[in-house]
Design a protein around this motif. Sequence first.
Motif, PDB file in Angstrom:
ATOM      1  N   PRO A  50      39.806  -0.258  44.253  1.00 12.43           N
ATOM      2  CA  PRO A  50      41.224  -0.400  43.887  1.00 12.43           C
ATOM      3  C   PRO A  50      42.065  -1.075  44.975  1.00 12.43           C
ATOM      4  N   LEU A  51      41.806  -0.735  46.236  1.00 21.45           N
ATOM      5  CA  LEU A  51      42.567  -1.359  47.330  1.00 21.45           C
ATOM      6  C   LEU A  51      42.252  -2.839  47.464  1.00 21.45           C
ATOM      7  N   VAL A  52      40.976  -3.192  47.346  1.00 20.70           N
ATOM      8  CA  VAL A  52      40.571  -4.594  47.454  1.00 20.70           C
ATOM      9  C   VAL A  52      41.138  -5.396  46.288  1.00 20.70           C
ATOM     10  N   ALA A  53      41.046  -4.840  45.083  1.00 19.50           N
ATOM     11  CA  ALA A  53      41.583  -5.526  43.906  1.00 19.50           C
ATOM     12  C   ALA A  53      43.089  -5.751  44.050  1.00 19.50           C
ATOM     13  N   ALA A  54      43.809  -4.725  44.497  1.00 16.02           N
ATOM     14  CA  ALA A  54      45.263  -4.854  44.683  1.00 16.02           C
ATOM     15  C   ALA A  54      45.586  -5.926  45.727  1.00 16.02           C
ATOM     16  N   ALA A  80      38.318   3.906  61.620  1.00 17.64           N
ATOM     17  CA  ALA A  80      37.796   5.268  61.483  1.00 17.64           C
ATOM     18  C   ALA A  80      37.825   5.712  60.021  1.00 17.64           C
ATOM     19  N   ALA A  81      38.907   5.396  59.314  1.00 14.12           N
ATOM     20  CA  ALA A  81      39.011   5.753  57.893  1.00 14.12           C
ATOM     21  C   ALA A  81      37.954   5.015  57.079  1.00 14.12           C
ATOM     22  N   LEU A  82      37.765   3.730  57.345  1.00 12.74           N
ATOM     23  CA  LEU A  82      36.750   2.950  56.627  1.00 12.74           C
ATOM     24  C   LEU A  82      35.350   3.480  56.916  1.00 12.74           C
ATOM     25  N   GLN A  83      35.098   3.883  58.148  1.00  7.67           N
ATOM     26  CA  GLN A  83      33.784   4.431  58.500  1.00  7.67           C
ATOM     27  C   GLN A  83      33.507   5.709  57.709  1.00  7.67           C
ATOM     28  N   LYS A  84      34.503   6.568  57.551  1.00  7.44           N
ATOM     29  CA  LYS A  84      34.339   7.795  56.766  1.00  7.44           C
ATOM     30  C   LYS A  84      34.067   7.463  55.301  1.00  7.44           C
ATOM     31  N   ILE A  85      34.806   6.504  54.759  1.00  7.06           N
ATOM     32  CA  ILE A  85      34.624   6.114  53.357  1.00  7.06           C
ATOM     33  C   ILE A  85      33.228   5.543  53.149  1.00  7.06           C
ATOM     34  N   PHE A  86      32.787   4.649  54.026  1.00  2.00           N
ATOM     35  CA  PHE A  86      31.443   4.062  53.906  1.00  2.00           C
ATOM     36  C   PHE A  86      30.365   5.126  54.031  1.00  2.00           C
ATOM     37  N   SER A  87      30.555   6.072  54.942  1.00  2.00           N
ATOM     38  CA  SER A  87      29.583   7.147  55.132  1.00  2.00           C
ATOM     39  C   SER A  87      29.466   8.000  53.870  1.00  2.00           C
ATOM     40  N   ARG A  93      22.307   8.206  43.937  1.00  2.00           N
ATOM     41  CA  ARG A  93      22.437   9.547  43.354  1.00  2.00           C
ATOM     42  C   ARG A  93      23.505   9.603  42.281  1.00  2.00           C
ATOM     43  N   THR A  94      24.540   8.807  42.457  1.00  2.27           N
ATOM     44  CA  THR A  94      25.669   8.782  41.544  1.00  2.27           C
ATOM     45  C   THR A  94      25.791   7.376  40.970  1.00  2.27           C
ATOM     46  N   PRO A  95      25.857   7.236  39.648  1.00  2.00           N
ATOM     47  CA  PRO A  95      26.027   5.895  39.073  1.00  2.00           C
ATOM     48  C   PRO A  95      27.359   5.283  39.518  1.00  2.00           C
ATOM     49  N   MET A  96      27.297   4.046  39.953  1.00  2.00           N
ATOM     50  CA  MET A  96      28.498   3.336  40.366  1.00  2.00           C
ATOM     51  C   MET A  96      28.634   2.107  39.480  1.00  2.00           C
ATOM     52  N   PRO A  97      29.476   2.184  38.452  1.00  2.00           N
ATOM     53  CA  PRO A  97      29.552   1.113  37.461  1.00  2.00           C
ATOM     54  C   PRO A  97      30.294  -0.138  37.910  1.00  2.00           C
ATOM     55  N   PHE A  98      30.974  -0.080  39.049  1.00  2.00           N
ATOM     56  CA  PHE A  98      31.699  -1.242  39.568  1.00  2.00           C
ATOM     57  C   PHE A  98      31.834  -1.090  41.071  1.00  2.00           C
ATOM     58  N   GLY A  99      32.188  -2.172  41.729  1.00  2.00           N
ATOM     59  CA  GLY A  99      32.377  -2.139  43.170  1.00  2.00           C
ATOM     60  C   GLY A  99      32.679  -3.513  43.705  1.00  2.00           C
ATOM     61  N   VAL A 100      32.849  -3.606  44.995  1.00  2.00           N
ATOM     62  CA  VAL A 100      33.158  -4.870  45.654  1.00  2.00           C
ATOM     63  C   VAL A 100      31.873  -5.583  46.069  1.00  2.00           C
ATOM     64  N   SER A 101      30.806  -4.832  46.305  1.00  2.00           N
ATOM     65  CA  SER A 101      29.547  -5.376  46.794  1.00  2.00           C
ATOM     66  C   SER A 101      28.380  -4.872  45.955  1.00  2.00           C
ATOM     67  N   LEU A 102      27.245  -5.525  46.114  1.00  2.00           N
ATOM     68  CA  LEU A 102      25.992  -5.069  45.520  1.00  2.00           C
ATOM     69  C   LEU A 102      25.038  -4.685  46.634  1.00  2.00           C
ATOM     70  N   VAL A 103      24.244  -3.655  46.391  1.00  2.00           N
ATOM     71  CA  VAL A 103      23.205  -3.262  47.337  1.00  2.00           C
ATOM     72  C   VAL A 103      21.899  -3.193  46.560  1.00  2.00           C
ATOM     73  N   ALA A 104      20.837  -3.687  47.161  1.00  2.00           N
ATOM     74  CA  ALA A 104      19.521  -3.659  46.519  1.00  2.00           C
ATOM     75  C   ALA A 104      18.496  -3.087  47.495  1.00  2.00           C
ATOM     76  N   VAL A 105      17.636  -2.237  46.975  1.00  2.00           N
ATOM     77  CA  VAL A 105      16.518  -1.712  47.754  1.00  2.00           C
ATOM     78  C   VAL A 105      15.254  -2.168  47.047  1.00  2.00           C
ATOM     79  N   LEU A 106      14.465  -2.964  47.736  1.00  3.11           N
ATOM     80  CA  LEU A 106      13.242  -3.506  47.166  1.00  3.11           C
ATOM     81  C   LEU A 106      12.050  -2.924  47.893  1.00  3.11           C
ATOM     82  N   ARG A 107      10.980  -2.721  47.158  1.00  7.73           N
ATOM     83  CA  ARG A 107       9.750  -2.202  47.762  1.00  7.73           C
ATOM     84  C   ARG A 107       8.607  -3.154  47.443  1.00  7.73           C
ATOM     85  N   ARG A 108       7.822  -3.419  48.441  1.00  4.55           N
ATOM     86  CA  ARG A 108       6.658  -4.273  48.268  1.00  4.55           C
ATOM     87  C   ARG A 108       5.566  -3.478  47.539  1.00  4.55           C
TER      88      ARG A 108
END
Length: 71
Positions: free
Chosen positions: A11-15, A39-46, A54-69
């Motif tokens: 919401p902050l980035v979109a605004a 410090a606030a951003l570090q807490k939010i990222f953590s 663990r929790t479905p995230m249907p939207f966001g500012v970035s994508l993260v991918a975990v790939l396994r060989r």
Amino acid sequence: MLSFFNTLLFPLVAAARIVGKITRKESADDSLPGPLANAALQKIFSLEAQMVGRTPMPFGVSLVAVLRRPA
């Protein structure tokens, strides 16, 4: 696994982006935050890092991918 990230900050980035388009000002994405904001951003990222996978995230500012060989 593929998931969105920075959902809590969306919401902050979109605004900020909407205001930037309205005012026609350049984005401040390349400026460093002050110590309090950092410090606030570090807490939010953590918090969000614990939620990814663990929790479905249907939207966001970035994508993260975990790939396994394959074994």
